[in-house]
Scaffold this motif. Structure first.
Motif, PDB file in Angstrom:
ATOM      1  N   THR A 187     -36.627   2.753 163.479  1.00 52.97           N
ATOM      2  CA  THR A 187     -35.079   2.926 163.241  1.00 52.97           C
ATOM      3  C   THR A 187     -34.691   4.464 162.714  1.00 52.97           C
ATOM      4  N   VAL A 188     -33.987   5.058 163.201  1.00 52.00           N
ATOM      5  CA  VAL A 188     -33.791   6.476 162.670  1.00 52.00           C
ATOM      6  C   VAL A 188     -32.422   6.818 162.363  1.00 52.00           C
ATOM      7  N   VAL A 189     -32.231   7.113 161.107  1.00 53.93           N
ATOM      8  CA  VAL A 189     -30.926   7.627 160.568  1.00 53.93           C
ATOM      9  C   VAL A 189     -30.846   8.764 159.936  1.00 53.93           C
ATOM     10  N   MET A 190     -29.830   9.913 160.600  1.00 54.09           N
ATOM     11  CA  MET A 190     -29.915  11.080 160.590  1.00 54.09           C
ATOM     12  C   MET A 190     -28.643  11.666 160.075  1.00 54.09           C
ATOM     13  N   ALA A 191     -28.686  12.158 158.776  1.00 52.78           N
ATOM     14  CA  ALA A 191     -27.352  12.945 158.237  1.00 52.78           C
ATOM     15  C   ALA A 191     -27.127  14.552 159.050  1.00 52.78           C
ATOM     16  N   THR A 192     -26.329  14.891 159.528  1.00 52.69           N
ATOM     17  CA  THR A 192     -26.168  16.063 160.109  1.00 52.69           C
ATOM     18  C   THR A 192     -24.847  16.704 159.964  1.00 52.69           C
ATOM     19  N   HIS A 193     -24.593  18.087 160.171  1.00 53.04           N
ATOM     20  CA  HIS A 193     -23.634  18.838 160.331  1.00 53.04           C
ATOM     21  C   HIS A 193     -23.481  19.493 161.893  1.00 53.04           C
ATOM     22  N   ASP A 194     -24.795  18.939 162.498  1.00 54.89           N
ATOM     23  CA  ASP A 194     -24.916  19.772 163.737  1.00 54.89           C
ATOM     24  C   ASP A 194     -24.210  19.138 164.728  1.00 54.89           C
ATOM     25  N   GLN A 195     -22.959  19.695 165.258  1.00 54.81           N
ATOM     26  CA  GLN A 195     -22.082  19.346 166.206  1.00 54.81           C
ATOM     27  C   GLN A 195     -22.798  19.318 167.594  1.00 54.81           C
ATOM     28  N   GLN A 196     -23.497  20.206 167.997  1.00 52.55           N
ATOM     29  CA  GLN A 196     -24.351  20.371 169.219  1.00 52.55           C
ATOM     30  C   GLN A 196     -25.142  19.365 169.484  1.00 52.55           C
ATOM     31  N   ILE A 197     -25.843  18.952 168.377  1.00 54.25           N
ATOM     32  CA  ILE A 197     -26.990  18.010 168.598  1.00 54.25           C
ATOM     33  C   ILE A 197     -26.307  16.463 168.826  1.00 54.25           C
ATOM     34  N   VAL A 198     -25.346  16.313 168.026  1.00 46.05           N
ATOM     35  CA  VAL A 198     -24.758  15.055 168.025  1.00 46.05           C
ATOM     36  C   VAL A 198     -24.112  14.686 169.327  1.00 46.05           C
ATOM     37  N   ASP A 199     -23.477  15.784 169.868  1.00 42.62           N
ATOM     38  CA  ASP A 199     -22.797  15.867 171.183  1.00 42.62           C
ATOM     39  C   ASP A 199     -23.740  15.444 172.365  1.00 42.62           C
ATOM     40  N   SER A 200     -24.775  16.126 172.175  1.00 44.97           N
ATOM     41  CA  SER A 200     -25.685  16.280 173.181  1.00 44.97           C
ATOM     42  C   SER A 200     -26.675  14.781 173.120  1.00 44.97           C
ATOM     43  N   MET A 201     -27.033  14.252 172.269  1.00 48.90           N
ATOM     44  CA  MET A 201     -27.821  13.078 172.226  1.00 48.90           C
ATOM     45  C   MET A 201     -26.962  11.766 172.472  1.00 48.90           C
ATOM     46  N   ARG A 202     -25.531  11.892 172.071  1.00 51.82           N
ATOM     47  CA  ARG A 202     -24.852  10.568 172.714  1.00 51.82           C
ATOM     48  C   ARG A 202     -25.418   9.335 172.058  1.00 51.82           C
ATOM     49  N   ARG A 203     -25.462   9.323 170.802  1.00 46.52           N
ATOM     50  CA  ARG A 203     -25.973   7.836 170.006  1.00 46.52           C
ATOM     51  C   ARG A 203     -24.888   7.592 169.286  1.00 46.52           C
ATOM     52  N   GLY A 261     -16.194   9.753 151.180  1.00 42.70           N
ATOM     53  CA  GLY A 261     -17.063   8.435 150.684  1.00 42.70           C
ATOM     54  C   GLY A 261     -16.410   7.090 151.369  1.00 42.70           C
ATOM     55  N   ARG A 262     -15.836   7.380 152.539  1.00 48.74           N
ATOM     56  CA  ARG A 262     -15.238   6.133 153.482  1.00 48.74           C
ATOM     57  C   ARG A 262     -15.995   6.215 154.805  1.00 48.74           C
ATOM     58  N   ILE A 263     -16.036   5.402 155.610  1.00 46.38           N
ATOM     59  CA  ILE A 263     -16.508   5.350 156.756  1.00 46.38           C
ATOM     60  C   ILE A 263     -15.173   5.366 157.790  1.00 46.38           C
ATOM     61  N   VAL A 264     -14.908   6.540 158.349  1.00 45.14           N
ATOM     62  CA  VAL A 264     -13.488   6.569 158.988  1.00 45.14           C
ATOM     63  C   VAL A 264     -13.762   6.489 160.691  1.00 45.14           C
ATOM     64  N   ARG A 265     -15.068   6.370 160.995  1.00 41.68           N
ATOM     65  CA  ARG A 265     -15.313   6.172 162.296  1.00 41.68           C
ATOM     66  C   ARG A 265     -16.898   5.506 162.537  1.00 41.68           C
ATOM     67  N   ASP A 266     -17.085   4.695 163.493  1.00 42.11           N
ATOM     68  CA  ASP A 266     -18.339   4.171 163.908  1.00 42.11           C
ATOM     69  C   ASP A 266     -18.285   4.041 165.498  1.00 42.11           C
ATOM     70  N   GLN A 267     -18.860   4.831 166.072  1.00 43.39           N
ATOM     71  CA  GLN A 267     -18.705   4.953 167.389  1.00 43.39           C
ATOM     72  C   GLN A 267     -20.132   4.756 168.098  1.00 43.39           C
ATOM     73  N   VAL A 268     -20.147   3.936 169.003  1.00 42.93           N
ATOM     74  CA  VAL A 268     -21.528   3.247 169.828  1.00 42.93           C
ATOM     75  C   VAL A 268     -22.143   4.807 170.525  1.00 42.93           C
ATOM     76  N   ARG A 269     -21.562   5.364 171.424  1.00 43.53           N
ATOM     77  CA  ARG A 269     -22.165   6.582 172.020  1.00 43.53           C
ATOM     78  C   ARG A 269     -21.061   7.527 171.754  1.00 43.53           C
ATOM     79  N   GLY A 270     -21.437   8.203 170.491  1.00 42.31           N
ATOM     80  CA  GLY A 270     -20.180   9.064 169.817  1.00 42.31           C
ATOM     81  C   GLY A 270     -20.502  10.681 170.067  1.00 42.31           C
ATOM     82  N   VAL A 271     -19.651  11.389 169.655  1.00 40.58           N
ATOM     83  CA  VAL A 271     -19.739  12.735 169.492  1.00 40.58           C
ATOM     84  C   VAL A 271     -19.420  13.087 168.207  1.00 40.58           C
ATOM     85  N   TYR A 272     -19.603  14.262 167.956  1.00 43.38           N
ATOM     86  CA  TYR A 272     -19.369  14.966 166.453  1.00 43.38           C
ATOM     87  C   TYR A 272     -17.970  14.744 166.099  1.00 43.38           C
ATOM     88  N   GLY A 273     -16.934  15.328 166.902  1.00 38.02           N
ATOM     89  CA  GLY A 273     -15.718  15.317 166.318  1.00 38.02           C
ATOM     90  C   GLY A 273     -14.758  14.200 167.016  1.00 38.02           C
TER      91      GLY A 273
END
Ligand SMILES: Nc1ncnc2c1ncn2[C@@H]1O[C@H](COP(=O)(O)OP(=O)(O)OP(=O)(O)O)[C@@H](O)[C@H]1O
Ligand SMILES: [Mg+2]
Lengths: 296, 232
Positions: free
Chosen positions: B193-209, B217-229
């Motif tokens: 299991t991998v949990v990764m905190a990041t600011h890197d928009q490109q990475i998040v967008d390309s991985m589609r995880r 401090g609140r969860i405002v979004r939880d998306q299955v195959r999400g993007v950064y913004g």
């Protein structure tokens, strides 16, 4: 096995990294434990000096044996004993023959053959050993019995002993107090050293904790660092006592006759106590120093 | 693998001020998932990670990791928990006076693994991260990307069930980051299991995880195959 090596290597590296500080710790432990050891040995000395003979007898009435005065006759001796027993301030009277005096002497100075060789059964005078109801009443005995025929000398043993004991006890208590203060100072110094060491290696420590090294494993090198320094100090101070004390007491024994002195045996006997004190103070102060610093 | 139930964590600030780093956060992450935690600086990403390793303890709510309720975990058992978790930092945190091989081996040595075990396992992991030929190098002789690979090798050497990465590409250029992400993906495919905190928009967008977004401090979004913004 590999993990134990790590602990040792780290501890030694820590000692070396901060050599001046380690030296200061070792020396301060040495000083405090030397004082502690010295006060322990003084206690031993006091116990030895107050052993069965010197401790129980309060007044010795030495009897003439033709050396300085004509030997006491059996009749004179019986009269003396009867009068002693009749005297109300006297609690107990023992007669000690020349033979018994000699036996006691050889027992007391078993480790000093030169002293024993110097005497034979005839050397030591026979005596009445008297215990008083109240030790202050020595004067009564002296006044009454000094003039008895066959009495050579009446000696208040407590007087001789008390002077010696009072002095030794004073020195021992002084040494003990200074030793404890020094030991406390050594503990503070150790705690500080260990804290500096832990701070110097905080990154390594942080990684160890993060990958799941057990708490004692993270701490052990630091504690061991303190303990090695403490043990070294204990060894040094004991070595110091080992080489000096027997010399000093041998010299003293030559000056002060008829008093038994401690020797190597007693120095050897306190070794475990000194090791425990050195290692104990080091371990306790290291652990206390690390308690907050290395919390999970 | 991970379950947070209404977790709150606040820090004292100044005399009587308080910062709420996480507020009633509930989250479940299944075994084998790859999850990005995104959000602006100060939104609580690192705090979340620290709760999972029991570096910090939640003020309220429950945190379960690898079947253990961390609030009830005795402190002497914390090391055992951490042996199941690999941790990768933004700034690598390698020991500067140890070689690559020694840095990785260190993680096994200090948990008491045998010498033979270590000798077998370290080259394996170095090969996985592609640093076999740098095994004898010191960290300062390596590029940032290479250092991060060492740090990942160290985190993974004990075969943890969970790998936590706090901005692992934060100090790396985009091309190097892609390499690191491929490596993390490969590790994830082994079942970790991998949990990764990041600011890197490109990475998040390309991985589609899966993407979990925090804000204040609140969860405002939880998306299955999400993007950064949002809306991207
Ligand atoms: N140990 C601490 N003591 C006091 N306040 C803290 C502590 N750790 C975090 N905080 C505060 O909690 C809030 C969340 O911090 P956190 O480090 O979790 O944010 P982050 O999302 O990781 O930010 P970044 O993206 O900058 O790394 C911040 O306001 C921070 O100042
Ligand atoms: Mg952070």
């Amino acid at each position: 096995m590999a993990r134990w090596r790590y602990v040792f290597v780290e501890a030694l590296a820590g000692l070396r990294r901060n050599l001046m500080m380690s030296l200061a710790v070792v020396l301060s432990v040495t000083v405090s434990l030397t004082l502690l050891g010295a006060s322990l040995l003084l206690s031993e000395q006091v116990d030895l000096a107050t052993d069965d003979w010197t401790g129980k007898v309060e007044v010795s009435i030495f009897l003439c044996d033709d050396r300085t005065c004509p030997a006491i006759t059996t009749q004179q001796r019986q009269k003396l004993q009867e009068d002693l027993e009749a005297q109300p301030v006297v609690a107990e009277v023992f007669y000690e023959s020349k033979r018994e005096a000699y036996d006691r002497f050889t027992r007391l100075f078993a480790d000093q053959p030169t002293l024993i060789e110097a005497i034979d059964v005839s050397t030591l005078p026979a005596s009445f050993r008297v215990k008083l109801e109240n030790p202050q009443l020595f004067g009564v005995i002296k006044d009454q019995f000094s003039a008895y025929p066959g009495v050579e000398e009446i000696v208040d043993q407590r007087d001789v002993l008390n002077q010696f004991l009072r002095f030794t006890t004073l020195v021992r208590n002084g040494a003990l107090i200074i030793a404890l203060i020094q030991l406390l100072a050594a503990g503070v110094l150790i705690a500080n050293t260990i804290r500096v060491a832990a701070f110097a290696r905080r990154e390594q420590t942080a990684i160890m904790k993060l990958v799941g090294a057990s708490n004692w494993y993270v701490r052990l090198p630091f504690v061991l660092e303190g303990v090695i320094a403490g043990a070294l100090g204990a060894a040094l101070s004991w070595g110091l006592l080992y080489f000096t004390v027997p010399r000093v007491t041998r010299d003293l024994a030559r000056e002060v006759e008829l008093l038994p002195f401690i020797g190597l045996d007693q120095v050897i006997a306190i070794a475990p106590i000194m090791a425990a004190a050195g290692i104990g103070i080091a371990a306790v102060s290291s652990i206390l120093a690390l308690r907050r610093f290395l919390q999970v | 693998m991970i379950r947070l139930h209404e977790v709150t964590k606040a820090f004292k600030r100044g005399r009587d001020g308080e910062v709420v780093a996480l507020e009633t956060v509930s989250l479940e992450i299944a075994k084998g998932e790859f999850v990005f935690v995104v959000g602006p600086s100060g939104s609580g990403k690192s705090t979340l990670m620290r709760l999972l390793t029991r570096e910090q303890v939640a003020d309220a709510g429950e945190v379960w990791v690898a079947g253990k309720n961390l609030k009830k975990l005795r402190s002497w058992k914390v090391p055992l928990l951490r042996r199941e978790i690999g941790y990768v930092f933004q700034d690598f945190k390698l020991l500067p006076n140890k070689t690559v091989r020694e840095n990785v081996a260190f993680a096994l040595e200090v948990i008491g693994r045998g010498r033979r075990d270590i000798r077998d396992r370290v080259p394996e992991v170095l090969e996985l991260v592609g640093l076999t030929d740098k095994a004898g190098a010191l960290p300062h002789e390596l590029s940032g990307g290479q250092q991060q690979r060492v740090s990942i090798a160290r985190a993974f050497v004990n075969n943890p069930r969970l790998l936590l990465c706090d901005e692992p590409t934060g100090n790396l250029d985009p091309a190097t980051s892609v390499g690191i992400m491929k490596l993390l993906d490969r590790i994830n495919r082994t079942g970790t299991t991998v949990v990764m905190a990041t600011h890197d928009q490109q990475i998040v967008d390309s991985m589609r995880r899966r993407v979990v977004e925090l804000e204040d401090g609140r969860i405002v979004r939880d998306q299955v195959r999400g993007v950064y913004g949002y809306g991207a």
